[in-house]
Design a protein around this motif. Structure first.
Motif, short mmCIF file in Angstrom:
data_model
loop_
_atom_site.label_atom_id
_atom_site.label_comp_id
_atom_site.label_asym_id
_atom_site.label_seq_id
_atom_site.Cartn_x
_atom_site.Cartn_y
_atom_site.Cartn_z
N THR A 1 0.83 -1.21 0.00
CA THR A 1 0.00 0.00 0.00
C THR A 1 0.86 1.25 0.00
OG1 THR A 1 -1.78 -1.13 1.16
CG2 THR A 1 -1.78 1.26 1.26
N ASN A 2 1.91 1.26 0.81
CA ASN A 2 2.80 2.42 0.87
C ASN A 2 3.45 2.70 -0.49
OD1 ASN A 2 2.39 3.08 3.58
ND2 ASN A 2 3.90 1.59 4.28
N ILE A 3 3.74 1.65 -1.24
CA ILE A 3 4.32 1.82 -2.57
C ILE A 3 3.28 2.42 -3.52
CG2 ILE A 3 5.29 0.64 -4.57
CD1 ILE A 3 6.45 -1.45 -2.65
N ALA A 4 2.08 1.81 -3.54
CA ALA A 4 1.05 2.23 -4.48
C ALA A 4 0.56 3.65 -4.22
CB ALA A 4 -0.13 1.25 -4.44
N LEU A 5 0.52 4.07 -2.96
CA LEU A 5 0.03 5.40 -2.63
C LEU A 5 0.96 6.51 -3.14
CD1 LEU A 5 -1.36 4.93 1.00
CD2 LEU A 5 -2.66 5.35 -1.10
N ARG A 6 2.18 6.17 -3.48
CA ARG A 6 3.10 7.15 -4.06
C ARG A 6 2.74 7.47 -5.51
NH1 ARG A 6 8.09 7.69 -1.30
NH2 ARG A 6 8.23 6.39 0.57
N PHE A 7 1.89 6.62 -6.11
CA PHE A 7 1.53 6.79 -7.51
C PHE A 7 0.01 6.72 -7.65
CE2 PHE A 7 5.58 4.64 -7.08
CZ PHE A 7 6.43 5.44 -7.85
N GLN A 8 -0.68 7.66 -7.02
CA GLN A 8 -2.14 7.63 -7.00
C GLN A 8 -2.72 7.73 -8.41
OE1 GLN A 8 -4.08 10.15 -4.15
NE2 GLN A 8 -2.59 9.73 -2.54
N MET B 1 -9.67 3.47 -6.32
CA MET B 1 -10.39 3.90 -5.13
C MET B 1 -10.76 5.38 -5.18
SD MET B 1 -8.46 1.94 -1.97
CE MET B 1 -9.59 2.69 -0.78
N LYS B 2 -11.97 5.69 -4.73
CA LYS B 2 -12.37 7.10 -4.61
C LYS B 2 -11.58 7.79 -3.50
CE LYS B 2 -17.15 6.56 -6.22
NZ LYS B 2 -18.59 6.64 -5.84
N HIS B 3 -11.27 7.03 -2.46
CA HIS B 3 -10.54 7.59 -1.31
C HIS B 3 -9.32 6.71 -1.03
CE1 HIS B 3 -14.07 10.07 -0.69
NE2 HIS B 3 -14.82 9.00 -0.67
N PRO B 4 -8.26 6.85 -1.82
CA PRO B 4 -7.09 5.97 -1.68
C PRO B 4 -6.40 6.08 -0.32
CG PRO B 4 -6.64 7.82 -3.17
CD PRO B 4 -8.11 7.82 -2.92
N LYS B 5 -6.61 7.18 0.39
CA LYS B 5 -5.98 7.32 1.70
C LYS B 5 -6.51 6.31 2.72
CE LYS B 5 -4.70 12.19 1.25
NZ LYS B 5 -4.83 13.55 1.81
N LYS B 6 -7.66 5.69 2.40
CA LYS B 6 -8.23 4.67 3.27
C LYS B 6 -7.77 3.26 2.90
CE LYS B 6 -12.42 7.33 4.36
NZ LYS B 6 -13.90 7.32 4.36
N ALA B 7 -6.72 3.18 2.09
CA ALA B 7 -6.25 1.88 1.60
C ALA B 7 -5.75 0.97 2.73
CB ALA B 7 -5.16 2.09 0.57
N LYS B 8 -5.16 1.56 3.77
CA LYS B 8 -4.67 0.73 4.88
C LYS B 8 -5.83 0.08 5.62
CE LYS B 8 -0.38 3.31 5.49
NZ LYS B 8 0.47 4.12 6.39
N LYS B 9 -6.95 0.78 5.72
CA LYS B 9 -8.16 0.20 6.28
C LYS B 9 -8.64 -0.96 5.43
CE LYS B 9 -13.00 1.42 7.20
NZ LYS B 9 -14.02 2.52 7.16
N VAL B 10 -8.54 -0.79 4.11
CA VAL B 10 -8.93 -1.87 3.18
C VAL B 10 -8.08 -3.10 3.40
CG1 VAL B 10 -8.93 -2.54 0.74
CG2 VAL B 10 -9.84 -0.32 1.41
N VAL B 11 -6.76 -2.90 3.55
CA VAL B 11 -5.85 -4.04 3.75
C VAL B 11 -6.18 -4.77 5.04
CG1 VAL B 11 -3.45 -4.69 4.20
CG2 VAL B 11 -3.98 -3.04 2.40
N PHE B 12 -6.44 -4.02 6.11
CA PHE B 12 -6.74 -4.67 7.39
C PHE B 12 -8.00 -5.51 7.31
CE2 PHE B 12 -8.84 -4.80 11.53
CZ PHE B 12 -7.83 -5.33 12.31
N PHE B 13 -9.11 -4.90 6.88
CA PHE B 13 -10.38 -5.64 6.85
C PHE B 13 -10.42 -6.64 5.70
CE2 PHE B 13 -11.65 -1.88 9.33
CZ PHE B 13 -12.27 -2.51 10.40
#
Length: 364
Positions: A62-69, A210-222
């Protein structure tokens, strides 16, 4: 590059996409695989450890992908590693997705033939599933997300209820003693425990939509917690009911477990056929998402539309699905995919983050 707003999906849809990519057919066979690897009732510990590792890998990706939204793995891998190496990385991920697609569709055929359509040739079952699946994949990510959001919660709830109803067969002594043979058997069970969550690396693709990519870590957890919770519940109850040796000797311990209990006087007295029909839908979702991923990868590599590549992969998935000669060969393919997933989910992200760190160091 994801540009059109109609392609964007919600956070909840992304959670269902990730959990449906992960869960697949493994939930039916994972108790046996873990029992063979661990050999003790401590298989549930291996599942928890496998989840922790998968969660960390998912957050890493996720940290990698968020660098290239707005960019999928197929876009930013070439940007990071160069066109040549990036293309190779994309092909590795595409091949991985095709292997999972072929395995899932083959196991759907095997289970359907064995339990539901005994006299139907498996080739006919596979062809019908592939054609229906290709039609769904052509609708794009948004159509798939809405379909899965509608049906995935039903499959999860039904599965959980059916498993919990077998709690009357549970015998505590079958899962004791805890760590009776030390931690070495538990460590041996980490690879198959990790396979429970293989597919978490696809978050590097879903984030772009994702409409809200900043919530990607929440996605990974759940997205990883849902399949882990289902697998953990099923494995504990199955081991408690059938014992560790009984699970080792059974091809489909989950189905055998459900067959052993019944409730008289309600609408459904036996639940195995009901469970299979509902759960085949979930396996089908895994096939749809991996078929879509492979098609998306080639379409972005060549800069072409998605649909031709969806059709291109149909005969390839079909032939790979039929390649294993028997069920033992199919399970060998499952093991191979599990080992291959380590390359995708560990080595590639480490390689990419290494390039990012080098580039950042040069800038400084």
């Amino acid at each position: 590059m994801v540009k059109r707003k109609e392609n964007l999906i919600t956070t909840m849809q992304t959670i269902y996409l990730l959990s449906s990519t992960i869960i697949g057919f493994g939930i039916i066979t994972i108790p046996r695989n873990l029992a063979e690897a661990v050999g003790t009732p401590d298989v549930w510990i291996s599942i928890i450890l496998g989840w922790i590792i998968s969660l960390l890998i998912g957050l890493f990706c996720t940290n990698i992908a968020l660098r290239f939204q707005g960019k999928t793995f197929f876009d930013f891998s070439k940007q990071l590693a160069g066109k040549g190496i990036g293309t190779i990385l994309c092909i590795i991920l595409i091949f991985y997705a095709i292997l999972i697609s072929s395995f899932e569709i083959r196991m759907m055929g095997e289970v359907t033939k064995f339990y539901l359509l005994e006299n139907t040739p498996i080739e006919a079952i596979l062809i019908s599933m592939l054609w229906v699946g290709s039609y769904a994949v052509m609708g794009g990510i948004n159509s798939l997300a809405r379909l899965i959001q509608l049906l995935a919660p039903i499959t999860f709830i039904v599965f959980f209820l059916v498993i919990i109803m077998g709690i009357k067969l549970f015998q505590t002594e079958n899962i004791l003693p805890v760590l009776g043979h030390g931690v070495i058997p538990v460590v041996k069970g980490i690879p198959p425990g990790f396979f429970v969550n293989s597919g978490v690396e696809f978050i590097m693709i879903w984030i772009a939509f994702m409409k809200h990519p900043k919530k990607a870590k929440k996605v990974v957890f759940f997205g990883t917690a849902i399949p882990t919770a289902l697998n953990l519940t099923a494995t504990i109850l199955i081991i408690g009911a059938l014992s560790i040796n009984g699970v080792k000797a059974d091809t489909y311990p989950l189905i055998s477990f459900v067959k052993q209990y019944e409730y008289v006087g309600i609408f459904f007295e036996r639940f195995e056929s009901f469970l299979l029909i509902v759960w085949l839908i979930q396996i089908f979702f895994t096939y749809l998402l991996t078929h879509y991923t492979a098609s998306l990868g080639l379409s972005q590599l060549f800069g072409k539309k998605l649909k031709p590549f969806v059709l291109l992969f149909l005969p390839i998935i079909y032939l790979i699905a039929l390649f294993p000669g028997n069920l033992l060969d199919v399970f060998a393919l499952q093991t191979y995919i599990g080992n291959y997933s380590l390359i995708i989910s560990v080595i590639i992200p480490i390689f990419l983050i290494g390039i990012i760190m080098i580039k950042l160091k040069k800038k400084r």
